[in-house]
Write a protein that holds these residues in place. Structure first.
Motif, mmCIF file in Angstrom:
data_model
loop_
_atom_site.group_PDB
_atom_site.id
_atom_site.type_symbol
_atom_site.label_atom_id
_atom_site.label_comp_id
_atom_site.label_asym_id
_atom_site.label_seq_id
_atom_site.Cartn_x
_atom_site.Cartn_y
_atom_site.Cartn_z
ATOM 1 N N PRO A 178 33.721 11.228 -28.895
ATOM 2 C CA PRO A 178 34.182 10.062 -29.752
ATOM 3 C C PRO A 178 33.077 8.946 -30.394
ATOM 4 O O PRO A 178 32.019 8.910 -29.838
ATOM 5 C CB PRO A 178 34.864 9.497 -28.412
ATOM 6 N N VAL A 179 33.629 8.418 -31.140
ATOM 7 C CA VAL A 179 32.632 7.350 -32.071
ATOM 8 C C VAL A 179 31.963 6.412 -30.822
ATOM 9 O O VAL A 179 33.108 5.905 -29.984
ATOM 10 C CB VAL A 179 33.678 6.615 -33.057
ATOM 11 N N GLY A 180 30.936 6.165 -30.839
ATOM 12 C CA GLY A 180 30.412 5.276 -29.873
ATOM 13 C C GLY A 180 29.987 6.071 -28.548
ATOM 14 O O GLY A 180 29.373 5.422 -27.809
ATOM 15 N N GLY A 181 30.417 7.146 -28.396
ATOM 16 C CA GLY A 181 29.908 8.184 -27.252
ATOM 17 C C GLY A 181 31.073 8.223 -26.074
ATOM 18 O O GLY A 181 32.081 7.075 -26.208
ATOM 19 N N ILE A 182 31.074 8.612 -25.132
ATOM 20 C CA ILE A 182 31.944 8.714 -23.893
ATOM 21 C C ILE A 182 31.612 7.606 -23.027
ATOM 22 O O ILE A 182 30.594 7.429 -22.607
ATOM 23 C CB ILE A 182 32.112 10.095 -23.268
ATOM 24 N N PRO A 183 32.938 6.837 -22.631
ATOM 25 C CA PRO A 183 32.556 5.499 -21.961
ATOM 26 C C PRO A 183 32.254 6.151 -20.357
ATOM 27 O O PRO A 183 33.087 6.997 -19.857
ATOM 28 C CB PRO A 183 33.524 4.730 -21.804
ATOM 29 N N LEU A 184 31.597 5.323 -19.609
ATOM 30 C CA LEU A 184 31.448 5.752 -18.373
ATOM 31 C C LEU A 184 32.783 5.582 -17.374
ATOM 32 O O LEU A 184 33.008 6.033 -16.386
ATOM 33 C CB LEU A 184 30.175 4.890 -17.299
ATOM 34 N N ASN A 185 33.647 4.731 -18.046
ATOM 35 C CA ASN A 185 34.944 4.791 -17.646
ATOM 36 C C ASN A 185 35.600 6.300 -17.022
ATOM 37 O O ASN A 185 36.381 6.260 -16.263
ATOM 38 C CB ASN A 185 36.031 3.914 -18.384
ATOM 39 N N VAL A 186 35.418 7.104 -18.083
ATOM 40 C CA VAL A 186 35.787 8.502 -18.016
ATOM 41 C C VAL A 186 35.068 9.257 -16.910
ATOM 42 O O VAL A 186 35.713 9.969 -16.143
ATOM 43 C CB VAL A 186 35.725 9.285 -19.198
ATOM 44 N N LYS A 187 33.809 8.973 -16.783
ATOM 45 C CA LYS A 187 33.058 9.546 -15.502
ATOM 46 C C LYS A 187 33.633 9.315 -14.460
ATOM 47 O O LYS A 187 33.741 10.189 -13.383
ATOM 48 C CB LYS A 187 31.655 9.151 -15.958
ATOM 49 N N ILE A 188 34.188 8.024 -14.404
ATOM 50 C CA ILE A 188 34.633 7.577 -12.963
ATOM 51 C C ILE A 188 36.000 8.670 -12.586
ATOM 52 O O ILE A 188 36.228 8.925 -11.547
ATOM 53 C CB ILE A 188 35.216 6.181 -12.996
ATOM 54 N N LEU A 189 36.724 9.078 -13.599
ATOM 55 C CA LEU A 189 38.013 9.783 -13.462
ATOM 56 C C LEU A 189 37.482 11.036 -12.655
ATOM 57 O O LEU A 189 38.171 11.659 -12.007
ATOM 58 C CB LEU A 189 38.559 9.816 -14.637
#
Length: 443
Positions: A178-189
């Protein structure tokens, strides 16, 4: 009647047609041309000529490769097409049709095809999900809002910012880049759920946003981040939930490894407004079925359009701009609400444009006199043609009226803020003029 039709064909013979051209396939040997001849015709690339009789015919580069790919042999082989465009022609007794893809959208895997007399393109391998209709009752939530999904099911989103929006057992599919990169919020999932990252040559982005929990369907314009103007829709439908699950599992074949993660994104929430609705809904899976142009074309009295920004650049003409201006010309009340971008030129064409800064807009939706169209697609060439997106049309006049009221409040708010700034600047100017006048009087 048949005799009459035959006489018309004899008196006014139709032209032969080039129907499809696949010049730059993923596997070089699979290129082909599809044609239709009303009588005897000649295909030429101006290096060789091939004669055909009446009917649909396929011309391939390699007959065996074509058979392996499509399950039948072509009518002729030995053609070789330039990836970047060349002139080909189909000659019949009373006509010649030419085609050259040199100025068109050039990319590996692109099939050019003719529909309703106009050339368009698609990628080989695009899915073919047809629109699905159902009669449902549900609710629409206007954000900023505070939303949480509970249960067990699947979630498809461009990216996800609020990992705390989920309570239960879910499988996630998100875009791998995604634009801006994958947020760490997804990594938490990933700690308690399966997360798939999607990437493909035939979809520029996996930008759809939906969830399915049993027969419950959730369609949103938001990346599970609830602080902007956007929309969440909830309802139950066996047909639509099945189609969305089919889309989800179909697209898992594009799973890949994610790139690096960026910083954690702080999530804020708000107090949303909820509206019940009841009526026919239609799900569109994009890009193969894009309802935006038809929705604008069918508006008769009003067309209110909400988007962060609109980019009218397209691949062949400016269809979005054309449809908006045509609506205004036929007397439709057209108003557009954005958060940024320069669309003031539309005002000379009878289209009112305002900017909403607080809250900023992230959702994309359109309102006519009796329907609402909600979509994940940004109103640009990527959202309308190249991304995996979805759209939902809700045919309920009461809902359309309620959402129109909210739109007009936002529209007036944008106007009031602009007018306030103008009055403030005018007041400052008047105050400065008074000071200059008093100073001159003292001197």
């Amino acid at each position: 009647m048949r005799i009459f039709v035959l006489l018309l064909l004899l008196l006014y013979p139709a032209s032969a047609e080039i129907i499809e051209v696949y010049p730059n396939p993923f596997k070089e040997e699979e290129e082909y041309v599809k044609i239709f001849c009303h009588g005897n015709c000649i295909f030429t690339d101006f290096e060789k000529e091939i004669k055909f009789g009446r009917g649909v015919h396929y011309l391939a580069k390699n007959a065996t490769a074509f058979k392996d790919k499509f399950g039948f042999y072509p009518d002729a082989d030995g053609i070789s097409l330039s990836n970047n465009g060349e002139l080909i022609a189909l000659i019949e007794e009373n006509s010649t049709e030419y085609f050259n893809w040199v100025w068109r959208y050039l990319d590996e895997g692109v099939v050019y095809y003719k529909e309703n007399g106009k050339w368009d393109f698609r990628y080989e391998g695009w899915s073919s999900f047809k629109p699905v209709e159902d009669e449902v009752s549900g609710k629409l939530i206007l954000c900023p809002c505070d939303y949480k999904l509970k249960g067990e099911g699947v979630v498809y989103s461009y990216t996800i910012y609020d990992a705390e929006s989920f309570e239960g057992d879910f499988t996630f599919a998100v875009d791998a880049n995604p634009v801006g990169g994958i947020p760490l919020n997804v990594k938490i999932l990933e700690e308690n759920n399966e997360v798939y990252y999607l990437k493909s040559k035939i979809y520029k982005n996996f930008h759809a946003k939906f969830a399915v929990v049993g027969d419950k369907v959730v369609i949103t314009t938001e990346n599970w981040k609830w602080d902007k103007r956007g929309v969440v829709v909830e309802f139950s439908s066996k047909k639509i939930s099945k189609t969305l699950k089919d889309v989800f599992y179909n697209d898992l074949k594009y799973s890949s490894k994610p790139k690096s993660f960026k910083n954690y994104v702080k999530v804020e929430r708000g107090n949303g407004k909820s509206f019940d609705f009841s009526g026919k809904v239609t799900l569109y899976v994009m890009p193969e079925n894009n309802p935006v142009f038809d929705f604008i074309r069918n508006a008769k009295k009003r067309l209110y359009l909400v988007a962060p920004n609109i980019d009218f650049e397209y691949f062949n003409g400016t269809p979005l701009l054309d449809e908006i201006l045509n609506a205004s010309k036929r007397g439709v009340d057209v108003k557009i609400l954005v958060s940024y971008g320069d669309l003031e030129f539309l005002e000379n064409q009878g289209v009112e444009v305002e900017k909403l800064e607080n809250p900023k807009i992230h959702g994309k939706y359109l309102i006519s006199e009796d329907s609402v169209l909600i979509t994940s697609a940004n109103l640009n060439k990527y959202g309308l043609k190249l991304n995996r997106e979805i759209a939902l049309k809700i045919e309920d006049k009461k809902l359309a009226d309620k959402l129109a009221e909210e739109f007009l409040r936002d529209f007036k708010k944008g106007f009031d803020e602009r007018e306030y700034i103008y009055l403030l600047l005018s007041s400052i100017g008047f105050f400065v003029a008074v000071l200059i006048f008093l100073k001159r009087q003292q001197s």
